[in-house]
Design a protein around this motif. Structure first.
Motif, PDB file in Angstrom:
ATOM      1  N   ASP A   1      42.269  35.891  36.927  1.00  0.00           N
ATOM      2  CA  ASP A   1      42.411  34.439  36.917  1.00  0.00           C
ATOM      3  C   ASP A   1      41.881  33.877  38.236  1.00  0.00           C
ATOM      4  O   ASP A   1      41.307  34.605  39.055  1.00  0.00           O
ATOM      5  N   VAL A   2      42.075  32.563  38.448  1.00  0.00           N
ATOM      6  CA  VAL A   2      41.562  31.923  39.664  1.00  0.00           C
ATOM      7  C   VAL A   2      42.151  32.579  40.908  1.00  0.00           C
ATOM      8  O   VAL A   2      41.442  32.877  41.871  1.00  0.00           O
ATOM      9  N   GLU A   3      43.457  32.826  40.879  1.00  0.00           N
ATOM     10  CA  GLU A   3      44.111  33.455  42.021  1.00  0.00           C
ATOM     11  C   GLU A   3      43.576  34.869  42.238  1.00  0.00           C
ATOM     12  O   GLU A   3      43.365  35.302  43.368  1.00  0.00           O
ATOM     13  N   GLY A   4      43.330  35.584  41.130  1.00  0.00           N
ATOM     14  CA  GLY A   4      42.799  36.936  41.230  1.00  0.00           C
ATOM     15  C   GLY A   4      41.407  36.966  41.818  1.00  0.00           C
ATOM     16  O   GLY A   4      41.063  37.852  42.616  1.00  0.00           O
ATOM     17  N   ASN A   5      40.570  35.990  41.427  1.00  0.00           N
ATOM     18  CA  ASN A   5      39.220  35.914  41.987  1.00  0.00           C
ATOM     19  C   ASN A   5      39.259  35.627  43.484  1.00  0.00           C
ATOM     20  O   ASN A   5      38.460  36.172  44.258  1.00  0.00           O
TER      21      ASN A   5
END
Length: 256
Positions: A168-172
């Motif tokens: 997700d965005v946080e993971g990226n």
């Protein structure tokens, strides 16, 4: 660690997947390999790792060819995350990493082992899940765990095959910081991904591959100056389209 590839070709039966690849990644660089599905990215990645042997040409890491018996020692200094993550579902996140730490450092003290594992889990923001079995982890959480495991052996070269898949965005954001952290430690990173905007934030050099051929290579400034007409068009997606559209036009002209 550097990577030097000379006139590399790889065939499976009558199918040529890689053709006459010449490529150099310097120590400490982050190299981004870009191309559509089926272009040969994963095959090239696996050939660097000596999972596949070249049909012709050579792959060398730190001056040692993959065909040399001494490459086995070099291989121990390479961390990787492949499309098949290879995690053990019956183990916790901690146990998955501990298993590999014991392989790389069988004589490590419990104190050192715990310190190393905690550092890797912290880097990928999985502290709250370290004692959970990964059976019900999301794809993104498993991807994070695979990144942590790739670093547990303290590699000098990190190879990432589509590492943003499932993030997700946080993971990226985490992955971006992870790669920057690896670079700050002097590691070489070879990454292939479809996530062009993220590649632009971390890569020093890009290689564009199509139908098994490396069709273009360079840093972003060089490639943007060559293919883009103005600053308003200077983004990775437009650069990607220009390079591959031009290649298609050249192919049509050659076949006419």
């Amino acid at each position: 660690m550097d990577i030097v590839i000379n006139q590399l070709s790889k065939t499976f039966g009558t199918s040529t997947v890689l053709e006459d690849i010449n490529l150099t990644v310097k120590t400490g660089q982050v190299y981004g390999l870009i191309g559509p599905n089926g272009a040969g990215k994963t095959t090239l990645t696996r050939t660097i790792l000596d999972i596949y042997r070249p049909s012709s040409g050579t792959v060398a890491v730190n001056g040692i060819k993959s065909s040399d018996s001494s490459f086995n020692e070099i291989r121990k200094q390479i961390g990787c995350v492949l499309d098949q993550l290879g995690l053990y579902k019956s183990l916790t996140a901690w146990e998955n990493i501990e298993l590999f730490h014991r392989v790389f450092f069988p004589k490590a003290s419990k104190q050192q082992r715990d310190k190393d594992i905690n550092e890797c889990i912290r880097m990928v923001d999985l502290e709250q899940h370290k004692d959970s079995k990964i059976t019900f982890f999301s794809r993104g959480m498993r991807q994070r765990l695979a990144l942590a495991r790739a670093f547990i052996g303290k590699p000098q070269l990190l190879i990432l095959d589509e590492p943003t898949r499932g993030l997700d965005v946080e993971g990226n954001y985490m992955l971006r910081n992870y790669i920057k952290e690896m670079k700050s430690r002097g590691l070489t990173v070879f990454i292939n991904s479809h996530h062009l905007s993220e590649l632009k934030k971390v890569c020093d050099v890009y290689g564009f591959i199509k139908n098994g051929k490396l069709i273009e290579e360079g840093n972003y400034s060089h490639l943007a100056a060559k293919y883009l007409t103005g600053p308003e068009e200077a983004d990775m997606e437009k650069l990607y389209r220009f390079i591959f559209q031009l290649e298609e036009m050249n192919e049509m002209m050659e076949s006419s």
